[in-house]
Design an enzyme around this catalytic site. Structure first.
Site, mmCIF file in Angstrom:
data_model
loop_
_atom_site.group_PDB
_atom_site.id
_atom_site.type_symbol
_atom_site.label_atom_id
_atom_site.label_comp_id
_atom_site.label_asym_id
_atom_site.label_seq_id
_atom_site.Cartn_x
_atom_site.Cartn_y
_atom_site.Cartn_z
ATOM 1 C CG ASP A 415 -10.530 47.343 116.786
ATOM 2 O OD1 ASP A 415 -10.150 48.523 116.946
ATOM 3 O OD2 ASP A 415 -10.950 46.911 115.693
ATOM 4 C CG ASP A 431 -20.134 46.153 116.680
ATOM 5 O OD1 ASP A 431 -20.059 47.169 117.404
ATOM 6 O OD2 ASP A 431 -20.652 46.147 115.561
ATOM 7 C CG ASP A 455 -8.173 56.734 117.959
ATOM 8 O OD1 ASP A 455 -8.671 57.766 117.506
ATOM 9 O OD2 ASP A 455 -7.072 56.291 117.578
ATOM 10 C CE LYS A 495 -10.880 58.442 115.231
ATOM 11 N NZ LYS A 495 -9.612 57.920 114.732
HETATM 12 C C1 LIG Z 1 -8.119 54.655 114.297
HETATM 13 S S1 LIG Z 1 -8.278 52.961 114.734
HETATM 14 C C2 LIG Z 1 -7.733 52.985 116.407
HETATM 15 C C3 LIG Z 1 -6.250 53.169 116.562
HETATM 16 C C4 LIG Z 1 -5.803 52.896 117.966
HETATM 17 N N1 LIG Z 1 -6.229 53.958 118.878
HETATM 18 C C5 LIG Z 1 -4.287 52.809 118.047
HETATM 19 O O1 LIG Z 1 -3.668 53.786 118.423
HETATM 20 O O2 LIG Z 1 -3.720 51.771 117.734
HETATM 21 C C6 LIG Z 1 -10.001 52.788 114.882
HETATM 22 C C7 LIG Z 1 -10.455 51.387 115.210
HETATM 23 O O3 LIG Z 1 -11.851 51.397 115.482
HETATM 24 C C8 LIG Z 1 -12.312 50.077 115.224
HETATM 25 N N2 LIG Z 1 -13.781 50.011 115.193
HETATM 26 C C9 LIG Z 1 -14.627 50.597 114.307
HETATM 27 N N3 LIG Z 1 -15.905 50.300 114.615
HETATM 28 C C10 LIG Z 1 -15.873 49.510 115.730
HETATM 29 C C11 LIG Z 1 -16.864 48.879 116.530
HETATM 30 N N4 LIG Z 1 -18.165 49.019 116.242
HETATM 31 N N5 LIG Z 1 -16.484 48.138 117.590
HETATM 32 C C12 LIG Z 1 -15.159 47.989 117.877
HETATM 33 N N6 LIG Z 1 -14.178 48.569 117.154
HETATM 34 C C13 LIG Z 1 -14.514 49.322 116.097
HETATM 35 C C14 LIG Z 1 -11.657 49.762 113.891
HETATM 36 O O4 LIG Z 1 -11.611 48.364 113.649
HETATM 37 C C15 LIG Z 1 -10.275 50.386 114.076
HETATM 38 O O5 LIG Z 1 -9.330 49.411 114.440
#
Ligand SMILES: C[S@@+](CC[C@H](N)C(=O)[O-])C[C@H]1O[C@@H](n2cnc3c(N)ncnc32)[C@H](O)[C@@H]1O
Length: 584
Positions: A415, A431, A455, A495
């Site tokens: 993340d 990332d 997700d 997702k």
């Molecule tokens: C809805 S949350 C995930 C929740 C997780 N499944 C849980 O149950 O705890 C979505 C996550 O995607 C991450 N995210 C968004 N873009 C990203 C990227 N390019 N690389 C890594 N993580 C990313 C965000 O930081 C966020 O923490």
């Protein structure tokens, strides 16, 4: 005699633990003797379950032990230690206070927003220029920001905004992204308006007095200092335009550059942009053209109190925070009639208080309610089995990884945000689109994964079209990466936002034997997210991971007869059709 007394005050915030030992030199006057400061991030991960995380507590106890030793060495006669927003938010704060006292001998207490504002005001009063057309004191904390407007005639007005540098970063994401920065600014303006602060015309001589880390770091950078020195920063006056230019250059720096910068440092590198967004929004809304840095805050106010100063009266326009369900219900009830909460805060609190998945997640020790989306998909499609290698993309705060680890899988999680350690889970921060991060994920997996979970949620803007486009782009990048990490016959949970299917599903079908649409019951009614559950991965011939690590149960099936998008464009198998029926 006041002049002889040594006193010590401790301010434990969401981010920082600070101690100040001083000698009282008259009523409300002190001479600092010794200070100690450590970034402990006690509030890290608090927004999710409302509980203090064990790692954060351990780091804080370590700092408190040092503080206790300093107090003993300095022979302090009086001590007061306070918790601010973090103490008001944590539902298990009483356990923490007992533990802290047992482990360190320091008795700490939680202060409410009004007292926190009075203490900040007490500390900053000497910097308030009574000739200025207006002065505003702003304390950007980790979990809240205090705004204080001293009035020459009439009472000083104060308010607590439920946005600080740490929780804004956790809620909105990385504020170096212009869209995130704009959302934090907009949220700050909304909170100000909700507390009756109307926009004021710009006035070059109106002063914003900024206290706490965000303000002092921005001041030190504007002054071109090479280290954060209280002597150089406290009371320094500068043009707000110059601070804005500093903010722009901070936003242009990489996270690594911010970490390595001697003034910013690793403890603030990731949260400074969000703190800057809050500060800039307050300065703009209240029309402040001049900035004065104050390397002082509630801590200095506490010391002045211990040396006999009276607390100034303040008319408080605060908002209560609480994450405990019963407390939240009470807060909602009490506050609704009085208009103390902004409409959006009230909606959020009401929703959390009603949500059975929030309660269940708390009871079962999961960090987020979204775990029940994965649980439902796993129950229906039998995705996870003990011993499987699982890659969890966009994993913070970590409930999906927790679930997979509890199912006996070996999990690698990635993340942009920091994830508190989870037993059985390897965590990579970065990332997922970055080739270096992808290489690290492959290395940590140590072989092809049997399941990839995503997700991942890109930041949304509220504009449906651009949000859909971002979702499409993110899914396309994940689908491009999947062949590098997924074993033949493996599964992917992906997702996406409704509307993105037209682009994403054909690409998923090209790689998987079955593609189903699922909208789990735990999905919030107003959300437009859906999941694709893709099984039976068929690696393209050039695929890196294709060579080995097959799930062992891959069945040869023709996409023509088994794939379903629910759109009816291809023949649907009965199981795929039943998956589609779950959508409202
Ligand atoms: C809805 S949350 C995930 C929740 C997780 N499944 C849980 O149950 O705890 C979505 C996550 O995607 C991450 N995210 C968004 N873009 C990203 C990227 N390019 N690389 C890594 N993580 C990313 C965000 O930081 C966020 O923490």
């Amino acid at each position: 005699m006041e002049g002889e007394r040594r006193v010590a005050a401790l301010d434990l915030g969401t981010n920082n633990c600070r101690l100040l030992v001083a000698r009282c030199a008259g009523r409300g006057v002190f001479v600092p003797l010794r200070g100690f400061q450590l970034i402990v991030r006690l509030g890290e991960g608090l927004g999710v379950g409302g509980r203090l995380q064990p790692q954060a507590v351990a780091r804080t106890l370590e700092a408190l032990r040092v503080c206790a030793r300093i107090c003993a060495e300095e022979g302090v006669a009086a001590f007061r230690g306070i918790l601010t927003a973090v103490g008001r938010l944590a539902r298990d704060v009483d356990d923490f206070l007992r533990l802290a006292e047992a482990e360190t001998g320091l008795r700490l207490e939680v202060v409410d927003e009004a007292e926190e504002a009075r203490l900040s005001l007490l500390a900053c009063l000497p910097l308030v220029d009574l000739r200025a057309p207006r002065s505003v004191i702003l304390d950007v904390g980790g979990g809240s920001s205090e705004v204080i407007v001293p009035h020459r005639e009439g009472p000083t007005v104060a308010a607590s905004l439920p946005l600080g540098a740490v929780n804004a970063t956790e809620t909105f994401g990385d504020a170096t992204d212009p869209a995130v920065y704009a959302r934090i600014r907009a949220a700050t303006l909304a909170e100000l308006r909700a507390r009756g602060f109307g926009a004021l015309p710009p006035e070059p001589r109106a002063v914003l007095i900024g206290t706490s880390g965000t303000a002092t770091v921005l001041a030190a950078l504007t002054l071109g200092l090479h280290e954060l020195s209280r002597e150089a920063v406290d009371g320094a006056r500068m043009d707000m335009e110059a601070v804005r230019a500093t903010i722009r250059s901070v936003l242009a720096m990489s996270l690594d550059a911010r970490r390595q910068h001697p003034v910013i440092g690793p403890g603030r590198a990731d949260v400074l942009p969000a703190g800057a967004a809050i500060l800039e929004a307050v300065a703009e809304h209240l029309g402040c053209g001049t900035f004065v840095a104050a390397d002082r805050g509630p801590l200095d106010g506490l010391v002045r109190r211990l040396c006999g100063a009276a607390l100034p009266p303040v008319a408080f326009r605060g908002a209560s925070h609480g994450t405990d369900r019963d407390e939240m219900a009470k807060t909602v009830k009490k506050s609704a009639g009085r208009g103390r909460l902004s409409a959006s805060s009230r909606r959020w609190l009401e929703r959390q208080a009603r949500d059975p998945f929030v309660r269940r997640a708390k009871a079962e020790g999961y960090r987020a309610r979204s775990v029940y989306k994965l649980e439902e998909m796993d129950r229906r499609f039998g995705l996870l089995r003990p011993g499987m290698r699982v890659l969890d993309i966009g994993a913070a705060p970590g409930s999906w990884s927790q679930y997979a680890a509890r199912r006996g899988c070996r999990v690698v999680a990635v993340d942009l945000l920091e994830i508190e350690p989870i037993s059985g889970v390897e965590i990579v921060r970065g990332d997922v689109r970055d080739p270096a991060v992808q290489a690290e994920l492959r290395a940590r997996l140590g072989g092809p994964a049997q399941v990839v979970l995503s997700d991942l949620a890109p930041n949304t803007s509220g504009d449906k079209v651009s949000d859909r486009l971002r979702s499409e782009a993110a899914c396309e990048e994940i689908l491009a990466f999947v062949p590098e990490v997924l074993a033949a016959g493996g599964s992917l949970v992906l997702k996406l936002l409704r509307g993105a299917e037209a682009v994403v599903v054909p690409q998923a079908r090209a790689l998987f034997g079955k593609v189903r649409h699922v909208r789990p019951q735990a999905t919030r009614a107003e959300s437009s997210e859906i999941y694709l559950v893709c099984t039976d991965f068929r690696p393209p011939p050039s695929s890196v991971a294709a060579g080995g690590g097959s799930t062992g149960d891959s069945r040869a099936s023709s996409p023509e007869t088994t794939s379903s998008t629910g759109s009816g464009s291809r023949g649907a198998s009965s199981s795929a059709a039943s998956a589609s029926r779950t959508e409202p």
